[in-house]
Write a protein that holds these residues in place. Structure first.
Motif, short mmCIF file in Angstrom:
data_model
loop_
_atom_site.label_atom_id
_atom_site.label_comp_id
_atom_site.label_asym_id
_atom_site.label_seq_id
_atom_site.Cartn_x
_atom_site.Cartn_y
_atom_site.Cartn_z
N ILE A 206 9.22 -5.03 18.75
CA ILE A 206 8.47 -3.78 18.56
C ILE A 206 7.48 -3.97 17.39
O ILE A 206 6.30 -3.60 17.49
CB ILE A 206 9.42 -2.59 18.29
CG1 ILE A 206 10.36 -2.38 19.48
CG2 ILE A 206 8.63 -1.31 17.99
CD1 ILE A 206 11.55 -1.49 19.18
N ALA A 207 7.98 -4.58 16.31
CA ALA A 207 7.12 -4.79 15.14
C ALA A 207 5.95 -5.70 15.49
O ALA A 207 4.85 -5.56 14.94
CB ALA A 207 7.94 -5.39 13.99
N ALA A 208 6.16 -6.63 16.43
CA ALA A 208 5.08 -7.57 16.81
C ALA A 208 4.15 -6.95 17.84
O ALA A 208 3.24 -7.62 18.33
CB ALA A 208 5.69 -8.85 17.35
N GLY A 209 4.38 -5.70 18.24
CA GLY A 209 3.46 -5.02 19.14
C GLY A 209 3.85 -5.04 20.61
O GLY A 209 3.08 -4.59 21.47
N TYR A 210 5.04 -5.57 20.94
CA TYR A 210 5.47 -5.56 22.35
C TYR A 210 5.75 -4.12 22.78
O TYR A 210 6.33 -3.33 22.03
CB TYR A 210 6.71 -6.44 22.54
CG TYR A 210 6.35 -7.91 22.53
CD1 TYR A 210 6.04 -8.57 23.70
CD2 TYR A 210 6.27 -8.61 21.32
CE1 TYR A 210 5.66 -9.90 23.69
CE2 TYR A 210 5.90 -9.94 21.30
CZ TYR A 210 5.60 -10.58 22.49
OH TYR A 210 5.21 -11.91 22.47
N LYS A 211 5.31 -3.82 24.02
CA LYS A 211 5.41 -2.43 24.48
C LYS A 211 6.34 -2.26 25.68
O LYS A 211 6.68 -1.15 26.06
CB LYS A 211 4.00 -1.94 24.90
CG LYS A 211 2.97 -1.93 23.79
CD LYS A 211 3.01 -0.59 23.09
CE LYS A 211 1.87 -0.32 22.17
NZ LYS A 211 1.70 -1.22 21.07
N ASP A 212 6.67 -3.35 26.33
CA ASP A 212 7.44 -3.27 27.57
C ASP A 212 8.54 -4.33 27.48
O ASP A 212 8.28 -5.52 27.60
CB ASP A 212 6.48 -3.56 28.74
CG ASP A 212 7.10 -3.23 30.08
OD1 ASP A 212 8.31 -3.44 30.24
OD2 ASP A 212 6.35 -2.78 30.98
N ILE A 213 9.76 -3.87 27.24
CA ILE A 213 10.85 -4.80 26.92
C ILE A 213 11.93 -4.69 28.00
O ILE A 213 12.46 -3.61 28.25
CB ILE A 213 11.43 -4.48 25.52
CG1 ILE A 213 10.34 -4.68 24.47
CG2 ILE A 213 12.65 -5.34 25.23
CD1 ILE A 213 10.65 -4.13 23.11
N THR A 214 12.21 -5.81 28.65
CA THR A 214 13.20 -5.80 29.73
C THR A 214 14.48 -6.51 29.28
O THR A 214 14.44 -7.68 28.89
CB THR A 214 12.65 -6.51 30.99
OG1 THR A 214 11.43 -5.88 31.36
CG2 THR A 214 13.63 -6.42 32.15
N LEU A 215 15.58 -5.79 29.34
CA LEU A 215 16.88 -6.37 28.99
C LEU A 215 17.40 -7.10 30.23
O LEU A 215 17.42 -6.54 31.33
CB LEU A 215 17.87 -5.28 28.57
CG LEU A 215 17.36 -4.32 27.49
CD1 LEU A 215 18.41 -3.26 27.19
CD2 LEU A 215 17.00 -5.08 26.21
N SER B 13 3.66 -13.46 27.21
CA SER B 13 2.80 -12.29 27.11
C SER B 13 2.91 -11.73 25.71
O SER B 13 3.91 -11.93 25.02
CB SER B 13 3.29 -11.25 28.13
OG SER B 13 2.90 -9.96 27.77
N SER B 14 1.88 -11.00 25.27
CA SER B 14 1.99 -10.37 23.95
C SER B 14 2.36 -8.89 24.11
O SER B 14 2.43 -8.15 23.13
CB SER B 14 0.68 -10.52 23.18
OG SER B 14 -0.37 -10.07 23.99
N LEU B 15 2.56 -8.45 25.35
CA LEU B 15 2.89 -7.04 25.61
C LEU B 15 4.29 -6.85 26.19
O LEU B 15 4.98 -5.88 25.91
CB LEU B 15 1.93 -6.48 26.67
CG LEU B 15 0.63 -5.86 26.26
CD1 LEU B 15 -0.08 -5.32 27.48
CD2 LEU B 15 0.86 -4.76 25.24
N LYS B 16 4.66 -7.81 27.07
CA LYS B 16 5.92 -7.67 27.80
C LYS B 16 6.87 -8.77 27.39
O LYS B 16 6.47 -9.93 27.30
CB LYS B 16 5.66 -7.77 29.30
CG LYS B 16 4.70 -6.72 29.80
CD LYS B 16 4.47 -6.85 31.27
CE LYS B 16 3.40 -5.85 31.67
NZ LYS B 16 3.18 -5.77 33.08
N ALA B 17 8.13 -8.41 27.16
CA ALA B 17 9.09 -9.42 26.71
C ALA B 17 10.41 -9.27 27.44
O ALA B 17 10.83 -8.16 27.78
CB ALA B 17 9.31 -9.28 25.20
#
Ligand code: SF4
Length: 474
Positions: free
Chosen positions: A221-230, A177-181
């Motif tokens: 964050i710099a690449a535009g991801y908005k939803d990051i799951t650890l 995804s380009s939003l969620k990582a």
């Protein structure tokens, strides 16, 4: 006692990069772009591993395909948590023989947690002769070398040496995804819950260096991801395997202070290690989603002890009460196992009582599945399957009613959501708590945070409309 976490030396990873280049050169000589297909079973950790497998394939010159049909390499990333998933893997790997017949050059690899079990890896070797390579989770970073060897030496390869595991930084990642990582912050598990195979196949807990994690999150964050799951099997143990590392709450706080517009989530938490400091940290930072997945597994203390969970139901209730006192809008989900060996009707009713009292937003419910090699698989299990199924149905019915009631309570309220796609006429979005919301809007909103007022609900999702001020800017 200071313990050292093994890290794969950079020169060994550099050697793998060279294998990628050699594979890409082989295909250049063939004069075409090869196709790869990666099929993933199981949890988010496996999804994250598959993103790394795709990253290594991309670096080796492969384009990604949608199915095994016509693929030059097929990778099946397996899960060992439940027997049902394993049977599906055996069936699907067996069926690959046909695709390979239609595309004789196809190379097939099987990896993941199942291949961390010696008996399963051996079965793959002996009975699935069309499989070209097998590797367990500890050997994932060596995939380019294994693939190169299969391509050039026309021999099957098996990288199934067991180990306590190491950390490998710098493997290329191709995100879905380009939003969620997903960001893995640690690997393995030390808990040995009596029903779980994970510690045997993924090794002991290893925490990544916090600086590496911060660098990765900054890059996202710099690449535009908005939803990051650890991610981690037990994120609350982060840092405990080595001296000098921050604990999980401090790591979370550090990430939440990074500039940019994004949301942080994490999973999975363990009730024996989660505590007030974590919940206070979640409450303090707007960039940490007010969502908690805290598996309770059973509401009965005898069963919890037999599961080796190392908390009791009173402690669990206290944790939830505190978390809700500092985060009144917390979205709470959990895992529960029905029919653990020896679970009586009364013990099962304790589980129902806990669910009724806590009122989860959603539950992930499982019927106990014995995993060979775990203590629970050797326990007496006199409860008939039919009775377990009946308990399962009663539990699901109760939770469905609670989920619908929780969803009803959303109606009329306005939430900040991340718009992540389109489903027919409507946009799809997720609330901070991970609830799915559908609403009408322009494609240009995809990838942005918006305010949506919920107007209706089903058991599983919400229906809404852009809040007034957002509509004005549409
Ligand atoms: S905490 Fe328990 S259930 Fe979770 S991965 Fe570790 S052993 Fe398995």
């Amino acid at each position: 006692m200071e313990r050292k976490t093994a890290v794969i030396p950079p020169e060994k990873l550099a050697a793998q990069t060279e294998y990628c280049e050699k594979i890409a050169a082989l295909w250049r000589r063939e004069g075409r772009t090869p196709l790869a297909f990666v099929d993933t079973y199981g949890c988010q950790q496996n999804e994250a591993d598959s993103e790394r497998i795709r990253g290594m394939l991309r670096e080796s010159g492969y384009a990604m395909g949608e199915s095994e049909e016509g693929a030059d390499v097929v990778v099946i990333n397996t899960c060992a948590i439940r027997e049902h998933a394993e049977q599906r893997v055996y069936g699907n790997v067996g069926a690959l023989v046909h695709a390979k017949r239609r595309h004789p050059g196809q190379k097939i690899f099987v990896c993941g947690c199942m291949m961390g079990q010696p008996a399963a890896a051996e079965r793959m070797k002996k009975s699935y002769r069309h499989v070209d390579g097998v590797f367990n989770p500890h050997q994932l970073w060596r995939f380019p070398e294994l693939l190169y060897s299969v391509l050039t030496q026309k021999k099957r390869v098996f990288a199934t040496e067991s180990s306590d595991g190491a950390i490998c930084e710098g493997i290329p990642v191709e995100r879905q995804s380009s939003l969620k990582a997903w960001v893995s912050i640690m690997y393995g598990c030390n808990n040995f819950c009596s029903y779980c195979i994970v510690p045997y196949v993924r090794g002991r807990e290893r925490s990544r260096d916090p600086e590496e994690i911060v660098r990765e999150v900054e890059g996202l964050i710099a690449a535009g991801y908005k939803d990051i799951t650890l991610l981690g099997q037990n994120v609350n143990s982060y840092g405990k395997d080595r001296d000098g590392l921050p604990d999980f709450a401090d790591l979370l706080a550090r990430l939440a202070e990074l500039p940019g517009e994004f949301l942080l989530r994490f999973m999975t938490s363990h009730p024996k290690d989660a505590g007030k400091k974590l919940f206070d940290t979640m409450a303090k930072y707007p960039k940490i989603a007010k969502q908690l997945h805290l598996p309770f597994q059973s509401g009965n203390d005898r069963v919890l002890a037999a599961m080796n969970r190392r908390y009791d139901s009173a402690h669990y209730r206290e944790l939830i009460a505190y978390a809700r006192s500092v985060m009144p809008d917390l979205v709470l989900t959990s895992d529960v196992i029905v029919g653990f060996p020896g679970e009586t009707e009364e013990e099962f009713e304790d589980t129902l009582r806990l669910i009724e009292e806590i009122r989860y937003d959603a539950l992930f419910t499982f019927i106990f599945s014995p995993r060979k090699g775990t203590p629970a698989a050797a326990m007496d299990d006199p409860t008939p399957k039919k009775e377990k199924n009946d308990r399962f149905d009663r539990l699901v019915k109760l939770q469905d009613a609670i989920s619908a009631e929780r969803h009803r309570a959303y109606v009329g309220k306005t939430f900040r959501v991340l718009v992540d796609g389109r489903d027919g006429d409507l946009l799809t979005a997720r609330t901070e708590g991970g609830r799915l919301v559908r609403f009408s809007g322009a494609d240009g909103l995809i990838g942005s945070f918006q305010s949506v007022t919920v107007t209706d609900h089903t058991t599983w999702s919400l229906v809404g409309a852009l809040a007034e001020q957002e509509r004005d800017h549409e």
